[in-house]
Design an enzyme around this catalytic site. Structure first.
Site, PDB file in Angstrom:
ATOM      1  N   ASP A  36      -2.046  10.783  16.632  1.00 26.29           N
ATOM      2  CA  ASP A  36      -2.715  10.567  15.549  1.00 26.29           C
ATOM      3  C   ASP A  36      -4.275   9.098  15.239  1.00 26.29           C
ATOM      4  O   ASP A  36      -3.686   8.317  14.196  1.00 26.29           O
ATOM      5  CB  ASP A  36      -2.224  10.367  14.458  1.00 26.29           C
ATOM      6  CG  ASP A  36      -2.709  10.592  12.620  1.00 26.29           C
ATOM      7  OD1 ASP A  36      -4.234  10.949  12.854  1.00 26.29           O
ATOM      8  OD2 ASP A  36      -2.025  10.167  12.221  1.00 26.29           O
TER       9      ASP A  36
ATOM     10  N   GLY B 150       0.747  -1.036  -0.053  1.00 30.70           N
ATOM     11  CA  GLY B 150      -0.151  -0.241   0.231  1.00 30.70           C
ATOM     12  C   GLY B 150       0.594   1.529  -0.030  1.00 30.70           C
ATOM     13  O   GLY B 150       2.165   1.005   0.571  1.00 30.70           O
TER      14      GLY B 150
END
Length: 211
Positions: free
Chosen positions: A187, A71
């Site tokens: 995050d 990815g």
């Protein structure tokens, strides 16, 4: 009077045994098994071949044999690779080289490595190595076979209550451990929570961590 006889030295005390991890409750075991079933319902791995297309895989140097692309995002590409020295499969994350990227992008990349490498917890992805190949910085890390929570819920729908509680408890334990070591993730989102084929949760991507 004769001096008193010396007393025998006391036997050294053994340190108290550290308690091991608590056995999962029936509800926790059920939630983990349910998540495992969801992840294992993914389409066959052959479907991921489309990600590779016909592009040539990058050179992994003397140590790594790059096997396939897993990815890519705005700042990095992740590959499945084999560590020739240690004989294990890893995830190899390279910085995407783009002259238009902010100058601090590379610093964010290295910050992720420093933050995660300082943490050793079963619910945090393990960092193995950091370096550069052909001038491209990389992080070698634990390869988690599974899906992130964003992919999983997009494919299978919302989590059940028990599954959601299991995910929240595991993520909270990982973040609590990180906080105790002075690392704040900053995050946390579904795309940074990986669910393995064993139903285990792994927190990843410490790129914005506050050290």
């Amino acid at each position: 009077d004769p001096p008193p006889a010396p007393q025998p030295a006391a036997a050294p005390q053994k340190p108290a045994a550290q308690p091991g991890p608590a056995a999962p409750t029936a509800a926790e075991a059920k939630a983990r098994a349910s998540l495992r079933t969801r992840v294992l319902s993914r389409p066959a791995i052959a479907a991921h071949a489309a990600v590779e297309k016909a592009t040539r895989l990058p050179d992994g140097g003397e140590r790594y044999e790059i096997l396939k692309e897993l990815g890519r995002g705005g700042m990095a590409v992740v590959y499945r690779a084999r560590d020739r020295i240690l004989g294990r499969i890893v995830a190899l994350k390279f910085v995407v080289v783009d002259p238009d990227q902010p100058a601090d992008m590379l610093e964010l990349f290295y910050r992720e490595a420093r933050a995660a490498a300082a943490l050793n917890h079963p619910a945090i992805v393990t960092i193995y190595d950091l370096g550069a190949i052909g001038g491209r910085p990389f992080i070698s890390m634990e390869l988690v076979d599974g899906e992130d929570l964003l992919q999983l819920t997009g494919r299978c729908g919302p989590l059940g209550i028990g599954e959601a509680i299991w995910v929240a408890v595991q993520a909270a334990a990982a973040l609590d451990f990180a906080h105790s070591r002075g690392v704040v993730h900053r995050d946390i989102k579904p795309g940074n929570l990986m669910v393995s084929t064993e139903g285990a949760l792994k927190v990843m991507d410490f790129g914005l961590a506050l050290l």
